[in-house]
Design a protein around this motif. Structure first.
Motif, PDB file in Angstrom:
ATOM      1  N   HIS A  15       0.830  -1.196   0.000  1.00 21.17           N
ATOM      2  CA  HIS A  15       0.000   0.000   0.000  1.00 21.17           C
ATOM      3  C   HIS A  15       0.867   1.249   0.000  1.00 21.17           C
ATOM      4  N   GLY A  16       0.575   2.181  -0.885  1.00 27.12           N
ATOM      5  CA  GLY A  16       1.215   3.488  -0.844  1.00 27.12           C
ATOM      6  C   GLY A  16       0.601   4.324   0.263  1.00 27.12           C
ATOM      7  N   LEU A  17       1.310   5.339   0.692  1.00 26.16           N
ATOM      8  CA  LEU A  17       0.852   6.175   1.795  1.00 26.16           C
ATOM      9  C   LEU A  17      -0.513   6.799   1.504  1.00 26.16           C
ATOM     10  N   ARG A  18      -0.650   7.468   0.387  1.00 25.45           N
ATOM     11  CA  ARG A  18      -1.911   8.168   0.072  1.00 25.45           C
ATOM     12  C   ARG A  18      -3.063   7.195  -0.118  1.00 25.45           C
ATOM     13  N   ASN A  19      -2.812   6.116  -0.819  1.00 28.08           N
ATOM     14  CA  ASN A  19      -3.858   5.126  -1.070  1.00 28.08           C
ATOM     15  C   ASN A  19      -4.334   4.511   0.245  1.00 28.08           C
ATOM     16  N   PHE A  20      -3.391   4.132   1.096  1.00 31.29           N
ATOM     17  CA  PHE A  20      -3.758   3.515   2.370  1.00 31.29           C
ATOM     18  C   PHE A  20      -4.508   4.497   3.260  1.00 31.29           C
ATOM     19  N   ALA A  21      -4.031   5.735   3.307  1.00 30.49           N
ATOM     20  CA  ALA A  21      -4.706   6.751   4.120  1.00 30.49           C
ATOM     21  C   ALA A  21      -6.157   6.901   3.668  1.00 30.49           C
ATOM     22  N   ALA A  22      -6.384   6.931   2.365  1.00 32.99           N
ATOM     23  CA  ALA A  22      -7.749   7.050   1.852  1.00 32.99           C
ATOM     24  C   ALA A  22      -8.587   5.834   2.254  1.00 32.99           C
ATOM     25  N   GLN A  23      -7.977   4.663   2.243  1.00 33.64           N
ATOM     26  CA  GLN A  23      -8.707   3.445   2.591  1.00 33.64           C
ATOM     27  C   GLN A  23      -9.131   3.421   4.053  1.00 33.64           C
ATOM     28  N   VAL A  24      -8.362   4.056   4.928  1.00 37.36           N
ATOM     29  CA  VAL A  24      -8.720   4.085   6.345  1.00 37.36           C
ATOM     30  C   VAL A  24      -9.341   5.424   6.742  1.00 37.36           C
ATOM     31  N   ASP A  25      -9.628   6.256   5.742  1.00 35.76           N
ATOM     32  CA  ASP A  25     -10.370   7.502   5.918  1.00 35.76           C
ATOM     33  C   ASP A  25      -9.666   8.525   6.821  1.00 35.76           C
ATOM     34  N   ILE A  26      -8.362   8.695   6.571  1.00 35.64           N
ATOM     35  CA  ILE A  26      -7.612   9.771   7.205  1.00 35.64           C
ATOM     36  C   ILE A  26      -6.767  10.434   6.120  1.00 35.64           C
ATOM     37  N   SER A  27      -6.227  11.602   6.413  1.00 37.19           N
ATOM     38  CA  SER A  27      -5.388  12.277   5.427  1.00 37.19           C
ATOM     39  C   SER A  27      -4.011  11.608   5.370  1.00 37.19           C
ATOM     40  N   ALA A  28      -3.363  11.767   4.230  1.00 36.07           N
ATOM     41  CA  ALA A  28      -2.017  11.221   4.075  1.00 36.07           C
ATOM     42  C   ALA A  28      -1.058  11.867   5.065  1.00 36.07           C
ATOM     43  N   SER A  29      -1.234  13.146   5.329  1.00 42.28           N
ATOM     44  CA  SER A  29      -0.347  13.819   6.283  1.00 42.28           C
ATOM     45  C   SER A  29      -0.548  13.268   7.697  1.00 42.28           C
ATOM     46  N   HIS A  30      -1.794  12.955   8.057  1.00 42.99           N
ATOM     47  CA  HIS A  30      -2.058  12.354   9.373  1.00 42.99           C
ATOM     48  C   HIS A  30      -1.377  10.993   9.466  1.00 42.99           C
ATOM     49  N   LEU A  31      -1.539  10.167   8.445  1.00 47.39           N
ATOM     50  CA  LEU A  31      -0.904   8.847   8.457  1.00 47.39           C
ATOM     51  C   LEU A  31       0.607   8.986   8.540  1.00 47.39           C
ATOM     52  N   SER A  32       1.172   9.909   7.810  1.00 49.16           N
ATOM     53  CA  SER A  32       2.610  10.131   7.853  1.00 49.16           C
ATOM     54  C   SER A  32       3.072  10.479   9.263  1.00 49.16           C
ATOM     55  N   ARG A  33       2.330  11.346   9.925  1.00 54.19           N
ATOM     56  CA  ARG A  33       2.683  11.718  11.302  1.00 54.19           C
ATOM     57  C   ARG A  33       2.525  10.532  12.255  1.00 54.19           C
ATOM     58  N   LEU A  34       1.516   9.703  12.039  1.00 53.98           N
ATOM     59  CA  LEU A  34       1.353   8.497  12.862  1.00 53.98           C
ATOM     60  C   LEU A  34       2.552   7.573  12.695  1.00 53.98           C
ATOM     61  N   GLU A  35       2.955   7.375  11.457  1.00 62.03           N
ATOM     62  CA  GLU A  35       4.065   6.472  11.185  1.00 62.03           C
ATOM     63  C   GLU A  35       5.389   6.986  11.738  1.00 62.03           C
ATOM     64  N   ARG A  36       5.508   8.271  11.897  1.00 64.21           N
ATOM     65  CA  ARG A  36       6.728   8.854  12.472  1.00 64.21           C
ATOM     66  C   ARG A  36       6.589   9.103  13.971  1.00 64.21           C
ATOM     67  N   ASP A  37       5.508   8.610  14.553  1.00 67.07           N
ATOM     68  CA  ASP A  37       5.237   8.761  15.992  1.00 67.07           C
ATOM     69  C   ASP A  37       5.192  10.215  16.437  1.00 67.07           C
ATOM     70  N   LEU A  38       4.705  11.081  15.556  1.00 63.85           N
ATOM     71  CA  LEU A  38       4.565  12.493  15.892  1.00 63.85           C
ATOM     72  C   LEU A  38       3.156  12.831  16.346  1.00 63.85           C
ATOM     73  N   ARG A  39       2.253  11.869  16.185  1.00 63.27           N
ATOM     74  CA  ARG A  39       0.855  12.107  16.529  1.00 63.27           C
ATOM     75  C   ARG A  39       0.213  10.794  16.933  1.00 63.27           C
ATOM     76  N   GLY A  40      -0.735  10.880  17.837  1.00 68.50           N
ATOM     77  CA  GLY A  40      -1.508   9.713  18.217  1.00 68.50           C
ATOM     78  C   GLY A  40      -2.754   9.625  17.354  1.00 68.50           C
TER      79      GLY A  40
END
Length: 65
Positions: A15-40
């Motif tokens: 899964h690419g970042l943007r595609n996966f984020a869309a599939q779980v109904d969050i923004s790509a930037s939110h997912l990116s921050r989650l993956e970098r442990d910058l956001r809960g």
């Protein structure tokens, strides 16, 4: 959150970042921050991510003791 584990599993699943984020109904930037442990994430978001990755919530998030 265990952001590195989310990213590892997402990438292994192809899964690419943007595609996966869309599939779980969050923004790509939110997912990116989650993956970098910058956001809960809200519990429902964690559940959606785990479900999409065929993982247990405890595999991708630290649960309170």
């Amino acid at each position: 959150m265990r952001g590195a584990e989310i990213r590892r599993r997402r990438e292994l699943a192809g899964h690419g970042l943007r595609n996966f984020a869309a599939q779980v109904d969050i923004s790509a930037s939110h997912l990116s921050r989650l993956e970098r442990d910058l956001r809960g994430a809200q519990p429902e978001v964690v559940r959606r991510i785990a479900d999409k990755l065929n993982a247990a919530v405890s595999d991708i998030a630290d649960l309170p003791t």
